[in-house]
Enzyme design. Structure first.
Site, PDB file in Angstrom:
ATOM      1  N   GLN A  15       3.720   6.424   4.297  1.00 55.99           N
ATOM      2  CA  GLN A  15       3.212   5.049   4.338  1.00 55.99           C
ATOM      3  C   GLN A  15       2.255   4.766   3.179  1.00 55.99           C
ATOM      4  O   GLN A  15       1.343   3.939   3.294  1.00 55.99           O
ATOM      5  CB  GLN A  15       2.526   4.769   5.673  1.00 55.99           C
ATOM      6  CG  GLN A  15       3.514   4.601   6.829  1.00 55.99           C
ATOM      7  CD  GLN A  15       4.447   3.407   6.622  1.00 55.99           C
ATOM      8  OE1 GLN A  15       4.063   2.396   6.054  1.00 55.99           O
ATOM      9  NE2 GLN A  15       5.672   3.523   7.091  1.00 55.99           N
ATOM     10  N   SER A  16       2.458   5.412   2.066  1.00 55.13           N
ATOM     11  CA  SER A  16       1.563   5.251   0.915  1.00 55.13           C
ATOM     12  C   SER A  16       1.562   3.814   0.383  1.00 55.13           C
ATOM     13  O   SER A  16       2.609   3.294  -0.022  1.00 55.13           O
ATOM     14  CB  SER A  16       2.004   6.205  -0.195  1.00 55.13           C
ATOM     15  OG  SER A  16       1.359   5.888  -1.402  1.00 55.13           O
ATOM     16  N   ASN A  17       0.385   3.205   0.387  1.00 58.75           N
ATOM     17  CA  ASN A  17       0.228   1.885  -0.253  1.00 58.75           C
ATOM     18  C   ASN A  17       0.371   2.031  -1.763  1.00 58.75           C
ATOM     19  O   ASN A  17       0.906   1.150  -2.433  1.00 58.75           O
ATOM     20  CB  ASN A  17      -1.163   1.301   0.042  1.00 58.75           C
ATOM     21  CG  ASN A  17      -1.415   1.125   1.521  1.00 58.75           C
ATOM     22  OD1 ASN A  17      -0.649   0.472   2.209  1.00 58.75           O
ATOM     23  ND2 ASN A  17      -2.494   1.725   2.018  1.00 58.75           N
ATOM     24  N   ALA A  53       2.205   4.183  -3.484  1.00 57.70           N
ATOM     25  CA  ALA A  53       3.603   4.325  -3.906  1.00 57.70           C
ATOM     26  C   ALA A  53       4.297   2.962  -3.884  1.00 57.70           C
ATOM     27  O   ALA A  53       4.987   2.584  -4.836  1.00 57.70           O
ATOM     28  CB  ALA A  53       4.327   5.324  -3.005  1.00 57.70           C
TER      29      ALA A  53
END
Ligand code: PLP
Length: 323
Positions: A75-77, A79
């Site tokens: 859930q990387s913002n 990325a």
């Protein structure tokens, strides 16, 4: 000595972002509490990574890259924002993500799908395995005649941190225009680049301002943040003398990184109820909870002017339930 303006930067964000007083929360706590709205940086759903990517992707372009690789949690913002910014610059984004947490097509994964990012999962708990996989992908791309640019987790390298040196300067200029001096800045510390940039920015442009990071991960930030500050200062060709008081941390991890905590969730509700603003359970909610804890502990002077950085996180919000 180099200046910020000496570094290539592609203006991706809608800057400056707003800075204003949280009237209701200030009234409740009897302090002057301001918010810096970096959730409104203007690409995809906004967030702090846009400021880092302005410098990182300018460097990528300058090096002739047509593809950008980065990593993070599922859930990387960071990325997702890398993919969004890469799209705008006509570059291909490959997101090599840890297959942990919510990796189904929800939240940032839904956004990655909409953005058309090439997402590849690595089933591991260690970033060294992810970086090894990224190196293999890079090699393959180079063989095919592409030029790839790799960005480490969170964009927390000196060039990325320059984005937050610049943000600190922006805050001091805005505050001056509004007629107040900034005594404290509170930000979230996730991979350390935001905190390091902000703290270095304060040292350079407003040495009386105390920067405090609220850590939402268990990493040793008392080492990571000063190291990144020194490296970023070196980029600006300055030698940095750091005192202990230059790196301030409050750990607010709860039961683990990216696991919502009761304190974080209560802080999200308070911000929503009093100010109509939405924080997220992974970063900004826990950061605000850390800020509230510091308020309770009497960390801030009477009449202190405090700026809380809203660093974004909306993408991850819709991946999880908040009990
Ligand atoms: C990445 C992130 C942070 C933490 O910033 P770092 O520079 O990685 O420490 C804080 N808030 C949000 C919403 C983020 O995505």
């Amino acid at each position: 000595m180099k200046q910020l303006a000496d570094f290539p930067r592609i203006p991706l964000g809608i800057l400056p972002t707003p800075l204003y007083k949280l009237e209701n929360i200030s009234h409740i706590y009897g302090k002057n509490i301001y918010i810096k709205r970096d959730d409104l940086t203007g690409v995809a759903l906004g967030g702090n990574k846009v400021r880092k990517l302005e410098f990182l992707l300018a460097d990528a372009k300058e090096k002739g890259a047509d593809t950008v690789l980065t990593t993070g949690g599922a859930q990387s913002n960071h990325a997702m924002l890398t993919a969004a910014c890469a799209n705008r610059l006509g570059m291909k984004a490959i997101l090599v993500l840890k297959k942990r947490g919510i990796w189904e097509r929800k939240g940032n994964q839904l956004l990655n799908a909409i953005l058309g990012a090439d997402v590849r999962f690595v089933d591991t708990d260690r970033y060294e395995n992810v970086y090894a996989e990224m190196a293999v992908i890079m090699e393959g791309l180079e063989k095919e005649g592409h030029r790839a640019y790799s960005i480490p987790v969170g964009g927390s390298v000196p060039l990325g941190s320059l984005g937050y040196v610049r943000c600190a300067k922006e805050i001091f200029e805005q505050a001056e225009g509004m007629g107040f001096s900034v005594n404290h800045i509170l930000c979230c510390t996730g991979s350390g680049g935001t905190h390091a940039g902000m703290a270095l920015g304060a040292k350079l442009f407003s040495p009386e301002t105390v920067v405090t990071g609220v850590a939402v991960d268990d990493d040793p930030f008392e080492e990571i943040v000063p190291r990144l500050m020194r490296e970023t200062a070196a980029l600006l060709e300055r030698t940095l003398f750091l005192a202990d008081s230059d790196v301030n941390l409050k750990y607010m991890v709860g039961s683990g990184y990216a696991i919502p905590s009761p304190e974080g969730n209560a802080a999200i509700r308070l911000m929503a109820k009093e100010e109509g603003l939405i924080l997220d359970p992974v970063y900004t909610g826990k950061a605000f909870a850390g800020f509230l804890a510091l308020l309770q502990e009497g960390y801030f002077e009477e009449d202190a002017n405090i700026v809380f950085l809203h660093s974004g996180g909306a993408g991850g919000l819709f991946a999880m339930d908040m009990a």
